[in-house]
Enzyme design. Structure first.
Site, PDB file in Angstrom:
ATOM      1  N   ASN A 160      -6.970  -1.432 -11.617  1.00  0.00           N
ATOM      2  CA  ASN A 160      -6.909  -1.034 -10.207  1.00  0.00           C
ATOM      3  C   ASN A 160      -8.069  -1.718  -9.491  1.00  0.00           C
ATOM      4  OD1 ASN A 160      -6.900   0.182  -7.716  1.00  0.00           O
ATOM      5  ND2 ASN A 160      -7.436   2.234  -8.471  1.00  0.00           N
ATOM      6  N   LYS A 182      -8.729  -1.692  -6.435  1.00  0.00           N
ATOM      7  CA  LYS A 182      -9.165  -0.968  -5.225  1.00  0.00           C
ATOM      8  C   LYS A 182      -9.293  -1.970  -4.069  1.00  0.00           C
ATOM      9  CE  LYS A 182     -11.077   2.562  -8.180  1.00  0.00           C
ATOM     10  NZ  LYS A 182     -12.047   3.628  -8.418  1.00  0.00           N
ATOM     11  N   HIS A 240      -3.915   8.480  -6.026  1.00  0.00           N
ATOM     12  CA  HIS A 240      -5.277   8.248  -6.535  1.00  0.00           C
ATOM     13  C   HIS A 240      -6.230   9.226  -5.847  1.00  0.00           C
ATOM     14  CE1 HIS A 240      -9.098   6.357  -7.443  1.00  0.00           C
ATOM     15  NE2 HIS A 240      -8.476   5.709  -8.414  1.00  0.00           N
ATOM     16  N   GLU A 300      -9.045   8.854  -4.635  1.00  0.00           N
ATOM     17  CA  GLU A 300      -9.664   8.322  -3.405  1.00  0.00           C
ATOM     18  C   GLU A 300      -8.719   8.484  -2.216  1.00  0.00           C
ATOM     19  OE1 GLU A 300     -10.673   4.502  -5.058  1.00  0.00           O
ATOM     20  OE2 GLU A 300     -12.128   5.487  -6.353  1.00  0.00           O
ATOM     21  N   GLU A 338      -7.483  10.960 -14.356  1.00  0.00           N
ATOM     22  CA  GLU A 338      -8.727  10.398 -13.859  1.00  0.00           C
ATOM     23  C   GLU A 338      -9.645  11.513 -13.370  1.00  0.00           C
ATOM     24  OE1 GLU A 338      -8.077   5.932 -12.903  1.00  0.00           O
ATOM     25  OE2 GLU A 338      -8.109   7.093 -11.064  1.00  0.00           O
ATOM     26  N   GLY A 372     -16.143   5.537 -11.231  1.00  0.00           N
ATOM     27  CA  GLY A 372     -17.164   4.715 -10.597  1.00  0.00           C
ATOM     28  C   GLY A 372     -18.578   5.248 -10.777  1.00  0.00           C
ATOM     29  N   SER A 431     -14.464   4.924 -15.510  1.00  0.00           N
ATOM     30  CA  SER A 431     -15.526   4.167 -16.193  1.00  0.00           C
ATOM     31  C   SER A 431     -15.119   3.669 -17.581  1.00  0.00           C
ATOM     32  CB  SER A 431     -16.807   4.994 -16.276  1.00  0.00           C
ATOM     33  OG  SER A 431     -17.253   5.352 -14.975  1.00  0.00           O
TER      34      SER A 431
END
Ligand code: 13P
Length: 253
Positions: free
Chosen positions: A9, A11, A94, A96, A166, A172, A212
């Site tokens: 991904n 992003k 996701h 985010e 996730e 991150g 990560s």
């Protein structure tokens, strides 16, 4: 034999020129497991990335989509638009997008249905915040997301959805869930799918871990029985790091 999907991904990273360069370099790796690999890129890069990857076996896809086929939705991209480019995958829900762009389980559900109808494989993201985990509510939280996200989806269609666990606290942050923590939740997710549908459906589903994941921890995570691969952010931006994770999966297949 365990099935894998190693999905990168990107992003909001890379220009189209950089995406083409990455596509050429990753294609040149000639992975034996190329069909188990996918890159999820920003919309503007998809056409050229698809061309660069042609003949490699590596899949590509988008990071979001609107659930309506067309209409007055300024700034959005529809499923037919993705279909035209030939994408194989699309990330849905996701964290985010749930956090910054108002994605809800209801819109996630509508997006899953629209993608399934078009034959594009959804990669559905679920996962809890640190606060929820510290309160030991992670299983209840993730089960709630799954039940709402799969509402009205048949077993045959559910089997086509890839789920990515996730944990938000591991995205991150450099802080990875331990292989045991990741396995525990992926096995739990498979159990929820077994309860919602049936064990055959649950066993056939790909359940990924994301947060990560990198070359140094990938093999240990991927070796877990209920982890069918990874959804990789930061480490998918560099060809060699991403290739090392793909190779780790190949070694386990
Ligand atoms: P990182 O690998 O950068 O933690 O990102 C994980 C992720 O959000 C993939 O979708």
């Amino acid at each position: 034999m365990k099935k894998f999907l190693i999905a990168g991904n990107w992003k909001m990273n890379k220009t189209t020129a950089e995406a083409i360069e990455f596509g050429n370099e990753i294609k040149a790796k000639g992975f034996s497991n190329a069909k188990d690999v996918a890159i999820l890129a920003p919309f503007t890069q998809l056409t050229e990335l698809g061309k660069a990857l042609e003949g490699s076996g590596i899949g590509f896809g988008a990071q979001n989509v609107h659930f309506e086929p067309s209409g007055a939705f300024t700034g959005e991209i529809s499923v037919p638009m993705l279909q035209e480019i030939g994408v194989g995958y699309c990330i849905v829900g996701h964290s985010e997008r749930r956090e910054y762009f108002g994605e809800t389980d209801q819109t996630v559900n509508a997006k899953l249905k629209a993608l399934l109808q078009a034959g594009i494989t959804p990669i559905l993201c679920v996962g809890e915040s640190l606060e929820v985990r510290e309160g030991k509510g992670e299983q209840t939280f993730v089960a709630g997301q799954l039940i709402a996200d799969f509402e009205g989806i048949s077993a045959a269609d559910a089997a086509k959805i890839v789920i990515a666990y996730e944990p938000i606290w591991a995205i991150g942050t450099g802080k990875t869930a331990t292989p045991d923590q990741a396995e525990e939740m992926c096995a739990f997710i498979r159990g929820v799918m077994g309860g919602t549908y049936d064990n055959g459906t649950a066993d056939s589903m790909l359940i990924l871990y994301g947060g990560s994941m990198k070359p140094s921890n990938a093999a240990e995570l991927l070796a877990k029985p209920d982890i069918n691969g990874g959804l990789i952010g930061g480490a998918s931006l560099k060809v060699d790091d991403f290739a090392a994770i793909v190779d780790a999966a190949a070694a386990l297949a």
